[in-house]
Design an enzyme around this catalytic site. Structure first.
Site, PDB file in Angstrom:
ATOM      1  CB  SER A 131      71.986  26.520  18.513  1.00 16.20           C
ATOM      2  OG  SER A 131      71.105  26.017  19.509  1.00 16.20           O
ATOM      3  CE  LYS A 183      65.453  28.601  46.923  1.00 19.77           C
ATOM      4  NZ  LYS A 183      64.777  29.537  46.016  1.00 19.77           N
TER       5      LYS A 183
END
Length: 320
Positions: A131, A183
């Protein structure tokens, strides 16, 4: 009794003055100095290490901290850039990856170093270069995998701890007031909605697309190979070579030979930048600062004892 105590103190002070100084903590504030590891000649090959979890924050333990991977790499590259005798850099990677940002910064810094200095860069993979660790290697002119390396894991993972089930069991609730409906997306205190999952998947796909683009640009795999690569699985060195993820399978000496070849020099000293001098130093030493007295309490990194921090990662961690 008092006299015997004073004599004992005097002996200890004298012995301490004659003995090598023991550093209880990493000397991260000491300047880097150059040490020759092997070889001869005026030309130099700099060996740098990219180890462990990649992040731009210091690695904090219970009683000590050490520079993050980004800071350590940039410090060494800047020193190498100032030395006209440096002809190549070998980046020894042993990392499962880390945050998306740290991985991308390290890749960019290595690319900038190549372009600015003209120095060849060779990536040498050790146990794991997966990765973000593989993302780092993509900046190299040549990628060499150790015969037992695991690499690949080309993709993104989003980690977010959830405690909503536990809170239900113990009868605790959290009240949230917010300015917009999204939010608090990703909050550990509430289950994810289908909309949130879609929003996060869009972010993951966007960050994965960046990784894919770098792989395509730097490695130019066939469409068939790329379809396998984007499954985000890990590969052995032999499998990675077949897919075009690496150029060669070899050992450290092969990486140094490749660096000399790319730099067009017959002889070169392999050097490393350390903050401490090591007796019988060699290229397999991954530390830049001494950490003697390996008491486990001093060397446990607290972050490894805690749940993963919420965020997006170029990371392969089968322990999760």
């Amino acid at each position: 009794m008092r006299m015997r105590y004073m004599i004992l103190v005097l002996i200890l002070v004298t012995a301490w003055g004659c003995a090598p100084k023991l550093k209880l903590f990493s000397s991260a504030t000491d300047p880097l100095a150059e040490y020759t590891l092997q070889g001869e000649g005026d030309a130099k090959i700099v060996l740098v290490n990219v180890n462990g979890f990649l992040q731009d924050q210091p690695s904090k333990g219970l009683l000590r901290s050490k520079p993050g991977a980004v800071q350590e790499l940039v410090s060494q590259l800047r020193r190498a850039a100032k030395d006209e005798a440096v002809k190549a850099v070998v980046v020894k990677i042993n990392s499962p990856g880390g945050t998306t940002t740290a991985s991308d910064i390290i890749y960019r810094e290595l690319m900038k170093h190549r372009e600015k200095t003209g120095q060849a860069v060779v990536a040498l993979m050790m146990d794991v270069a997966a990765s973000g660790g593989y993302y780092t290697a993509l900046a190299a002119d040549t990628i060499i995998a150790h015969p037992t390396t695991l690499t690949g894991s080309v993709g993104v993972i989003f980690v977010r701890p959830k405690v909503v089930g536990l809170m239900d069991k113990i009868g605790v609730d959290v009240e949230v007031s917010k300015s917009g409906e999204d939010k608090d997306m990703g909050s550990p205190f509430s289950p994810a909605t289908e909309k949130e999952r879609k929003l996060f998947q869009d972010i993951i796909d966007d960050m994965a697309a960046r990784f894919y683009a770098v792989v395509r640009e730097r490695r130019q795999p066939t469409e068939q190979a790329f379809a396998t690569i984007r499954t985000a699985r890990v590969f052995t060195a032999a499998q990675a070579k077949q897919l075009g993820l690496v150029d060669k399978i070899g050992y450290m000496d092969d990486a140094f030979a490749e660096a000399r070849k790319l730099a067009k020099v017959d002889e070169a000293r392999v050097v490393a930048y350390r903050r401490d001098q090591y007796p019988d130093d060699n290229p397999y030493n991954t530390m830049s600062a001494a950490e003697p007295g390996k008491a486990s309490l001093l060397n446990v990194e607290a972050g490894h004892l805690l749940p993963p921090k919420a965020g997006f990662y170029y990371l392969w961690n089968p322990g999760w």
